[in-house]
Design a protein around this motif. Structure first.
Motif, mmCIF file in Angstrom:
data_model
loop_
_atom_site.group_PDB
_atom_site.id
_atom_site.type_symbol
_atom_site.label_atom_id
_atom_site.label_comp_id
_atom_site.label_asym_id
_atom_site.label_seq_id
_atom_site.Cartn_x
_atom_site.Cartn_y
_atom_site.Cartn_z
ATOM 1 N N ARG A 18 0.860 -1.179 0.000
ATOM 2 C CA ARG A 18 0.000 0.000 0.000
ATOM 3 C C ARG A 18 0.900 1.233 0.000
ATOM 4 O O ARG A 18 2.087 1.146 0.280
ATOM 5 C CB ARG A 18 -0.891 0.041 1.247
ATOM 6 C CG ARG A 18 -1.837 -1.099 1.372
ATOM 7 C CD ARG A 18 -3.036 -0.873 0.510
ATOM 8 N NE ARG A 18 -4.047 -1.875 0.840
ATOM 9 C CZ ARG A 18 -5.168 -1.983 0.178
ATOM 10 N NH1 ARG A 18 -5.435 -1.188 -0.805
ATOM 11 N NH2 ARG A 18 -6.044 -2.900 0.507
ATOM 12 N N GLU A 30 -3.145 7.910 14.786
ATOM 13 C CA GLU A 30 -3.964 8.014 13.574
ATOM 14 C C GLU A 30 -3.409 7.129 12.462
ATOM 15 O O GLU A 30 -4.168 6.430 11.780
ATOM 16 C CB GLU A 30 -4.019 9.464 13.087
ATOM 17 C CG GLU A 30 -4.895 10.357 13.906
ATOM 18 C CD GLU A 30 -4.918 11.787 13.362
ATOM 19 O OE1 GLU A 30 -4.483 12.016 12.208
ATOM 20 O OE2 GLU A 30 -5.364 12.672 14.116
ATOM 21 N N SER A 33 -3.853 3.372 13.211
ATOM 22 C CA SER A 33 -5.264 3.037 13.042
ATOM 23 C C SER A 33 -5.589 2.836 11.559
ATOM 24 O O SER A 33 -6.264 1.868 11.179
ATOM 25 C CB SER A 33 -6.096 4.171 13.606
ATOM 26 O OG SER A 33 -7.227 3.699 14.220
ATOM 27 N N ALA A 34 -5.100 3.732 10.721
ATOM 28 C CA ALA A 34 -5.330 3.634 9.276
ATOM 29 C C ALA A 34 -4.677 2.382 8.703
ATOM 30 O O ALA A 34 -5.256 1.704 7.853
ATOM 31 C CB ALA A 34 -4.791 4.884 8.579
ATOM 32 N N GLY A 36 -4.161 -0.394 10.255
ATOM 33 C CA GLY A 36 -4.979 -1.516 10.684
ATOM 34 C C GLY A 36 -6.170 -1.742 9.766
ATOM 35 O O GLY A 36 -6.544 -2.876 9.466
ATOM 36 N N LYS A 37 -6.757 -0.637 9.281
ATOM 37 C CA LYS A 37 -7.889 -0.745 8.364
ATOM 38 C C LYS A 37 -7.441 -1.207 6.980
ATOM 39 O O LYS A 37 -8.145 -1.956 6.313
ATOM 40 C CB LYS A 37 -8.624 0.590 8.282
ATOM 41 C CG LYS A 37 -9.350 0.920 9.570
ATOM 42 C CD LYS A 37 -9.946 2.305 9.541
ATOM 43 C CE LYS A 37 -10.533 2.639 10.909
ATOM 44 N NZ LYS A 37 -10.862 4.052 11.042
ATOM 45 N N MET A 38 -6.263 -0.746 6.548
ATOM 46 C CA MET A 38 -5.753 -1.139 5.231
ATOM 47 C C MET A 38 -5.468 -2.633 5.147
ATOM 48 O O MET A 38 -5.732 -3.267 4.143
ATOM 49 C CB MET A 38 -4.459 -0.388 4.923
ATOM 50 C CG MET A 38 -4.667 0.999 4.461
ATOM 51 S SD MET A 38 -3.067 1.756 4.157
ATOM 52 C CE MET A 38 -3.515 3.449 4.375
ATOM 53 N N SER A 40 -6.863 -5.267 6.525
ATOM 54 C CA SER A 40 -8.087 -5.527 7.273
ATOM 55 C C SER A 40 -8.152 -6.866 7.996
ATOM 56 O O SER A 40 -8.962 -7.038 8.884
ATOM 57 C CB SER A 40 -9.302 -5.384 6.357
ATOM 58 O OG SER A 40 -9.174 -6.280 5.275
ATOM 59 N N CYS A 41 -7.296 -7.823 7.649
ATOM 60 C CA CYS A 41 -7.334 -9.095 8.377
ATOM 61 C C CYS A 41 -6.506 -9.021 9.653
ATOM 62 O O CYS A 41 -6.348 -9.994 10.367
ATOM 63 C CB CYS A 41 -6.863 -10.238 7.488
ATOM 64 S SG CYS A 41 -5.221 -10.017 6.838
ATOM 65 N N THR A 43 -5.511 -6.501 13.267
ATOM 66 C CA THR A 43 -6.062 -5.462 14.136
ATOM 67 C C THR A 43 -4.947 -4.837 14.944
ATOM 68 O O THR A 43 -3.906 -5.442 15.143
ATOM 69 C CB THR A 43 -7.153 -6.026 15.061
ATOM 70 O OG1 THR A 43 -7.745 -4.955 15.775
ATOM 71 C CG2 THR A 43 -6.600 -7.025 16.048
#
Length: 124
Positions: A18, A30, A33-34, A36-38, A40-41, A43
């Motif tokens: 990415r 921040e 956190s982002a 972690g979302k990218m 997605s498997c 956390t």
């Protein structure tokens, strides 16, 4: 200032890379956190309970693989080509020196340590 500051992000075991623009984030929390979302498997959990900062106010983030519980650590390559732990320097210094990010297995990160003070001493 204006503009973008894109860096590549890789994760051990992930089949893709990415890119993130560091200028869109204001702090380590921040950005982690982002990430972690990218990925997605996976956390993110903060070292302090309820997101309370640790290590002199800097966040030490860890990624946990939900499938097998193995631990991941956020690291970055600085402008000198050294791999450092995410959160080892103030945010502004990080954004100035970060060239790419890597989410690596914790066992591979052994030996990486905050070395900002050591680097400063060597430049005097």
């Amino acid at each position: 200032g204006f503009g973008c500051l894109y860096v590549k992000v890789s994760m051990d075991g992930a089949p893709y890379l990415r890119k993130v623009d560091l200028k869109t984030y204001n702090n380590y929390k921040e950005l982690s956190s982002a990430l972690g979302k990218m990925f997605s498997c996976f956390t993110i959990g903060q070292c302090g309970s309820h997101g309370i900062p640790c290590r002199d106010g800097l966040f030490e983030s860890r990624l946990m693989d939900l499938l097998n519980g193995s631990e991941y650590v956020l690291t970055y390559e600085d402008k000198d080509g050294d791999w450092m732990l995410f959160g080892d320097v103030p945010w502004e210094m990080f954004t100035d020196s970060c060239r790419r990010l890597r989410i690596m297995k914790g066992s591979d990160a052994i030996g990486l340590a905050p070395r900002a003070m050591e680097k400063c001493k060597n430049r005097d």
